[in-house]
Scaffold this motif. Structure first.
Motif, PDB file in Angstrom:
ATOM      1  N   GLN A   1       0.784  -1.266  -0.186  1.00 17.97           N
ATOM      2  CA  GLN A   1      -0.132   0.175  -0.025  1.00 17.97           C
ATOM      3  C   GLN A   1       0.790   1.248   0.032  1.00 17.97           C
ATOM      4  O   GLN A   1       0.624   2.310  -0.764  1.00 17.97           O
ATOM      5  CB  GLN A   1      -0.743   0.003   1.307  1.00 17.97           C
ATOM      6  CG  GLN A   1      -2.263  -0.850   0.815  1.00 17.97           C
ATOM      7  CD  GLN A   1      -2.861  -1.196   2.237  1.00 17.97           C
ATOM      8  OE1 GLN A   1      -2.521  -0.482   3.225  1.00 17.97           O
ATOM      9  NE2 GLN A   1      -3.720  -2.296   2.150  1.00 17.97           N
ATOM     10  N   LEU A   2       1.996   1.169   0.741  1.00 22.53           N
ATOM     11  CA  LEU A   2       2.674   2.419   0.787  1.00 22.53           C
ATOM     12  C   LEU A   2       3.412   2.624  -0.546  1.00 22.53           C
ATOM     13  O   LEU A   2       3.625   3.727  -0.860  1.00 22.53           O
ATOM     14  CB  LEU A   2       3.827   2.042   1.998  1.00 22.53           C
ATOM     15  CG  LEU A   2       4.016   2.773   3.035  1.00 22.53           C
ATOM     16  CD1 LEU A   2       4.868   2.260   4.202  1.00 22.53           C
ATOM     17  CD2 LEU A   2       4.940   4.266   2.371  1.00 22.53           C
ATOM     18  N   LEU A   3       3.991   1.655  -1.124  1.00 22.00           N
ATOM     19  CA  LEU A   3       4.572   1.627  -2.602  1.00 22.00           C
ATOM     20  C   LEU A   3       3.372   2.277  -3.268  1.00 22.00           C
ATOM     21  O   LEU A   3       3.681   3.131  -4.331  1.00 22.00           O
ATOM     22  CB  LEU A   3       5.201   0.469  -3.065  1.00 22.00           C
ATOM     23  CG  LEU A   3       6.299  -0.148  -2.238  1.00 22.00           C
ATOM     24  CD1 LEU A   3       6.635  -1.377  -2.691  1.00 22.00           C
ATOM     25  CD2 LEU A   3       7.412   0.846  -2.407  1.00 22.00           C
ATOM     26  N   GLN A   4       2.430   1.746  -3.282  1.00 22.13           N
ATOM     27  CA  GLN A   4       1.200   2.210  -4.397  1.00 22.13           C
ATOM     28  C   GLN A   4       1.006   3.637  -4.257  1.00 22.13           C
ATOM     29  O   GLN A   4       0.357   4.273  -5.447  1.00 22.13           O
ATOM     30  CB  GLN A   4       0.001   1.239  -4.290  1.00 22.13           C
ATOM     31  CG  GLN A   4       0.101   0.036  -5.244  1.00 22.13           C
ATOM     32  CD  GLN A   4      -0.759  -1.018  -4.517  1.00 22.13           C
ATOM     33  OE1 GLN A   4      -1.356  -1.027  -3.448  1.00 22.13           O
ATOM     34  NE2 GLN A   4      -0.878  -2.266  -5.414  1.00 22.13           N
TER      35      GLN A   4
ATOM     36  N   VAL B   1      -0.047 -14.096  -9.530  1.00 19.10           N
ATOM     37  CA  VAL B   1      -0.034 -14.130 -11.047  1.00 19.10           C
ATOM     38  C   VAL B   1      -0.220 -12.869 -11.643  1.00 19.10           C
ATOM     39  O   VAL B   1       0.454 -12.300 -12.616  1.00 19.10           O
ATOM     40  CB  VAL B   1      -1.031 -15.312 -11.519  1.00 19.10           C
ATOM     41  CG1 VAL B   1      -0.864 -15.361 -13.009  1.00 19.10           C
ATOM     42  CG2 VAL B   1      -0.442 -16.521 -10.986  1.00 19.10           C
ATOM     43  N   THR B   2      -1.395 -12.103 -11.338  1.00 21.46           N
ATOM     44  CA  THR B   2      -1.959 -11.169 -12.064  1.00 21.46           C
ATOM     45  C   THR B   2      -0.917  -9.805 -11.875  1.00 21.46           C
ATOM     46  O   THR B   2      -0.768  -9.382 -12.873  1.00 21.46           O
ATOM     47  CB  THR B   2      -3.276 -10.393 -11.342  1.00 21.46           C
ATOM     48  OG1 THR B   2      -4.044 -11.634 -11.153  1.00 21.46           O
ATOM     49  CG2 THR B   2      -4.111  -9.396 -12.409  1.00 21.46           C
ATOM     50  N   ASN B   3      -0.458  -9.625 -10.669  1.00 19.49           N
ATOM     51  CA  ASN B   3       0.517  -8.714 -10.574  1.00 19.49           C
ATOM     52  C   ASN B   3       1.805  -8.973 -11.361  1.00 19.49           C
ATOM     53  O   ASN B   3       2.386  -8.057 -11.929  1.00 19.49           O
ATOM     54  CB  ASN B   3       0.732  -8.308  -9.133  1.00 19.49           C
ATOM     55  CG  ASN B   3      -0.530  -7.563  -8.564  1.00 19.49           C
ATOM     56  OD1 ASN B   3      -1.372  -6.563  -9.388  1.00 19.49           O
ATOM     57  ND2 ASN B   3      -0.646  -7.552  -7.220  1.00 19.49           N
ATOM     58  N   GLU B   4       2.406 -10.228 -11.235  1.00 20.17           N
ATOM     59  CA  GLU B   4       3.543 -10.738 -11.747  1.00 20.17           C
ATOM     60  C   GLU B   4       3.680 -10.334 -13.428  1.00 20.17           C
ATOM     61  O   GLU B   4       4.555  -9.820 -13.958  1.00 20.17           O
ATOM     62  CB  GLU B   4       3.653 -12.034 -11.537  1.00 20.17           C
ATOM     63  CG  GLU B   4       5.062 -12.586 -12.137  1.00 20.17           C
ATOM     64  CD  GLU B   4       6.145 -12.475 -11.151  1.00 20.17           C
ATOM     65  OE1 GLU B   4       5.913 -12.107  -9.650  1.00 20.17           O
ATOM     66  OE2 GLU B   4       7.216 -12.829 -11.466  1.00 20.17           O
TER      67      GLU B   4
ATOM     68  N   VAL C   1       4.421   2.567 -11.094  1.00 22.40           N
ATOM     69  CA  VAL C   1       3.523   1.868 -12.068  1.00 22.40           C
ATOM     70  C   VAL C   1       2.949   0.406 -11.658  1.00 22.40           C
ATOM     71  O   VAL C   1       1.793  -0.021 -12.109  1.00 22.40           O
ATOM     72  CB  VAL C   1       3.931   2.112 -13.341  1.00 22.40           C
ATOM     73  CG1 VAL C   1       4.167   3.384 -13.816  1.00 22.40           C
ATOM     74  CG2 VAL C   1       5.096   1.290 -13.733  1.00 22.40           C
ATOM     75  N   ALA C   2       3.905  -0.471 -11.132  1.00 23.13           N
ATOM     76  CA  ALA C   2       3.342  -1.932 -10.681  1.00 23.13           C
ATOM     77  C   ALA C   2       3.935  -2.227  -9.617  1.00 23.13           C
ATOM     78  O   ALA C   2       5.266  -1.906  -9.122  1.00 23.13           O
ATOM     79  CB  ALA C   2       3.650  -2.510 -11.893  1.00 23.13           C
ATOM     80  N   VAL C   3       3.270  -3.016  -8.528  1.00 22.07           N
ATOM     81  CA  VAL C   3       3.508  -3.803  -7.693  1.00 22.07           C
ATOM     82  C   VAL C   3       3.431  -5.003  -7.386  1.00 22.07           C
ATOM     83  O   VAL C   3       2.121  -5.573  -7.706  1.00 22.07           O
ATOM     84  CB  VAL C   3       3.069  -2.976  -6.204  1.00 22.07           C
ATOM     85  CG1 VAL C   3       3.832  -3.382  -5.147  1.00 22.07           C
ATOM     86  CG2 VAL C   3       3.534  -1.337  -6.362  1.00 22.07           C
ATOM     87  N   THR C   4       4.281  -5.786  -7.007  1.00 25.53           N
ATOM     88  CA  THR C   4       3.827  -7.392  -6.741  1.00 25.53           C
ATOM     89  C   THR C   4       4.722  -7.811  -5.766  1.00 25.53           C
ATOM     90  O   THR C   4       5.761  -7.068  -5.047  1.00 25.53           O
ATOM     91  CB  THR C   4       4.140  -7.951  -8.105  1.00 25.53           C
ATOM     92  OG1 THR C   4       3.539  -9.391  -7.740  1.00 25.53           O
ATOM     93  CG2 THR C   4       5.695  -8.224  -8.597  1.00 25.53           C
TER      94      THR C   4
END
Lengths: 412, 221
Positions: free
Chosen positions: A104-107, A141-144, A113-116
């Motif tokens: 959450q912090l990163l987002q 999978v989705t975020n990856e 633009v992407a976090v996984t």
């Protein structure tokens, strides 16, 4: 048309062969400049792309090790002696227990633009008697896919299958080969804690980075957590991609105060990639500038010859009232015209060569064709350097022409 | 035109005085021949008068302007406007058409429109009887024609002075006669001063005045 232009024009058009040779030398120089830079840039981009198929721009993880925390307070008085030998860690927290919070912090950061998240561990795979060590990645999978575009690198099978089956595994092509396992086969997995599990190979992945393909296997992140008996928010690392990977260090620095784990930009662990890019760029620029300078010598040579051939005409022009400046203009204009024609043809030729190379089949790793890039800046710089060199190469003979003493030539 | 106390030295291979205190005056409309043995300094004198050679002592004034001491660029401009040249070899620009060769000095001077210059050039070519060749390359016409084109080029800006360095030296007797008649006519009808260095005694004998050079000095008449 001024009279000087007219004279330049007549000089240029009366020796078509010489004109073509001069133009070609510039064309060659400029097209090689464009090709070299486009190619090197393509290679750099491809290299970076391969790197980032398995590496994130920013990685947050729990950095273990180092010296254990102090067991005793410092000496409180002079008559106390402290002696602790063979200090060891006796208890520490592995991985990130509250990965959701970090995510959450990163987002929240607009650059990201992407976090996984991943749960990585070293394991052994067994197929019959073959026993191979491997890095097992539990992936979201989705975020990856959003982050690494992993689907593109799947050579067989469907990555989403990992979400549907808890015993599914995707192997790197190199690892599958070593294990002699194909899609549909079962392989045995052993963790370092001694947990064994039978997994079914449902797909193969080839990122192009050999070491990664030889050791990496992917399972669902939930299966990975189960294997380690960890809670639902557990991750060994949280990964983030940003808009421009070159800014990774800056973004990592702004994040660091808010995150209690180690936050690392990709450059910190991979300086060899940076230096390889810089070396390739330096080489490309050096070689292409050398070619341009050689082209400059070509123009210098041809213009010097023209000036020497036309000594008598220069003397006549001076006798009938043309001054030094006119003579410089007459000859300089010729080299500038040569530079311009050669430059424009060079831009087209450079583009064509780049385009052809772009279509040469080259099937190593994840490439289909040779990598090139098309950057306007390369074309602009080629023209700028080309014009500067043409100008210098033309000015020297033109200056020499303007210094001709008409009396000496006309009296014979 | 006047020249006063001209001294000129050559420094190669060793210092040698070519002109020794040469002074003379030439009136407007005079047709003057400079004669003398080779090495007497007659060509050197002509190139000094032409303003192309500026390495001398003394003072030269042309058409009321003192040219001694002007910069190279000022001299170029001056030559363009006031002096026409005819050399032993025609010295046309071989890659240009006959008409372009004639027009160049006027285009450089830039006082008239291109159309006027072209009309003027055609007029001169007609006068010199080389009409019909104007679109040919200068290298494609005969020697006599080339020399006449060179004269037309010398005349295009209506210079006050026309200088010739052996203008007939490379021509047969027929063409020599034609060139001589043209000069004669120019001096007489247009009042243009003509100074020609020549070896041709017959040519010299028919001029208004002969300046004879011997060992860097003018022979007293």
């Amino acid at each position: 048309m001024s009279v000087n232009t007219k004279i330049s024009w007549v000089h240029l058009t009366s020796k078509v062969r010489q004109l073509i040779v001069a133009v070609l030398s510039v064309t060659f120089g400029i097209s090689m400049y464009i090709f070299m830079n486009s190619f090197m840039n393509g290679v750099n981009s491809a290299q970076t792309e391969i790197t980032f198929t398995s590496m994130a721009h920013i990685k947050v993880y729990n950095d273990l090790g180092g010296s254990p925390s102090k067991a005793f307070l410092l000496n409180s008085s002079d008559d106390t002696i402290r002696n602790v030998s063979n200090v060891k860690h006796i208890n520490y927290t592995e991985g990130i227990r509250n990965a959701d919070e970090v995510k959450q912090l990163l987002q929240k950061n607009t650059e990201i633009v992407a976090v996984t998240e991943q749960v990585n561990q070293n394991v052994f795979f067994r197929n019959g008697v073959t026993k191979i060590s491997s890095t097992l990645s539990g992936i979201d999978v989705t975020n990856e896919i959003q982050m690494f575009n992993s689907v593109q690198y799947m050579t067989e099978g469907d990555l989403y299958e990992l979400d549907r089956r808890s015993d599914a595994v995707v192997l790197g092509t190199g690892l599958a080969e070593k294990l002699n396992a194909a899609v549909g086969d079962n392989v045995m997995l052993s963790t370092s804690d001694g947990v064994n599990k039978i997994l079914k190979v449902i797909g193969l992945i080839q990122t192009g980075s050999g070491n990664v393909d030889k050791s990496r296997a992917m399972i669902s992140i939930n299966t990975a957590r189960q294997l380690l008996s960890k809670n639902k928010s557990y991750a060994t690392e949280v990964l983030a991609n940003i808009k421009n990977y070159n800014d990774a260090q800056i973004v990592a620095n702004t994040l660091r105060p808010y995150i209690s784990y180690k936050t690392e930009a990709w450059q910190e662990g991979n300086e060899q990639l940076e230096s390889a890019n810089i070396l390739r760029d330096t080489m490309a620029i050096t070689v292409s500038l050398t070619i341009l300078i050689v082209a400059g010598f070509g123009i210098y040579n041809i213009m010097s010859m023209t000036v020497n051939e036309k000594m008598r005409e220069i003397a006549i022009l001076k006798a009938i009232g043309f001054d030094g400046k006119d003579i410089v203009r007459i000859f300089l204009m010729q080299s500038i015209v040569i530079g311009f024609i050669g430059g424009f043809v060079g831009l087209l030729l450079g583009f064509s060569i780049t385009f052809i190379v772009d279509h040469i089949p080259f099937s190593i790793a994840s490439f289909d064709t040779l990598p090139v890039s098309y950057r306007p800046i390369d074309y602009i710089m080629a023209m700028v350097f080309g014009m500067i060199i043409t100008f210098i190469a033309g000015y020297i003979p033109a200056k020499k022409a303007s210094k001709v003493d008409p009396v000496e030539i006309l009296r014979g | 035109m006047s020249a006063k106390g001209i001294n000129k030295y050559f420094h190669e291979p060793e210092t040698f005085q070519v002109l020794k205190d040469v002074s003379f005056e030439i009136d407007r409309g005079e047709f003057v021949a400079i004669v003398g043995k080779s090495g007497s300094g007659k060509s050197t004198l002509l190139y000094l008068l032409s303003t192309m050679d500026t390495d001398y002592e003394g003072n030269i004034a042309i058409n009321g302007t003192t040219v001694t001491g002007l910069t190279q660029n000022q001299l170029s401009r001056f030559r363009n406007e006031h002096i026409g040249f005819v050399f032993q070899f025609h010295y046309l620009l071989p890659e240009f058409s006959v008409l372009d060769n004639v027009m160049l000095p006027a285009l450089k001077l830039g006082k008239k429109s291109k159309e006027e210059i072209e009309a003027k050039a055609m007029e001169l070519l007609t006068l010199l009887d080389v009409k019909g060749h104007e679109t040919k390359k200068a290298s494609k016409i005969s020697g006599g024609q080339q020399q006449r084109v060179a004269i037309a080029r010398a005349l295009i800006n209506e210079p006050a002075i026309i200088m010739g360095d052996e203008p007939t030296g490379n021509l047969d007797s027929k063409n020599t006669a034609i060139v001589f008649d043209i000069f004669r006519q120019l001096a007489k009808e247009r009042g243009q001063t003509i100074i020609a260095v020549t070896h041709d005694e017959e040519f010299a004998a028919n001029c208004d005045r002969i300046i004879e050079m011997v060992d860097g000095k003018i022979m007293p008449l």
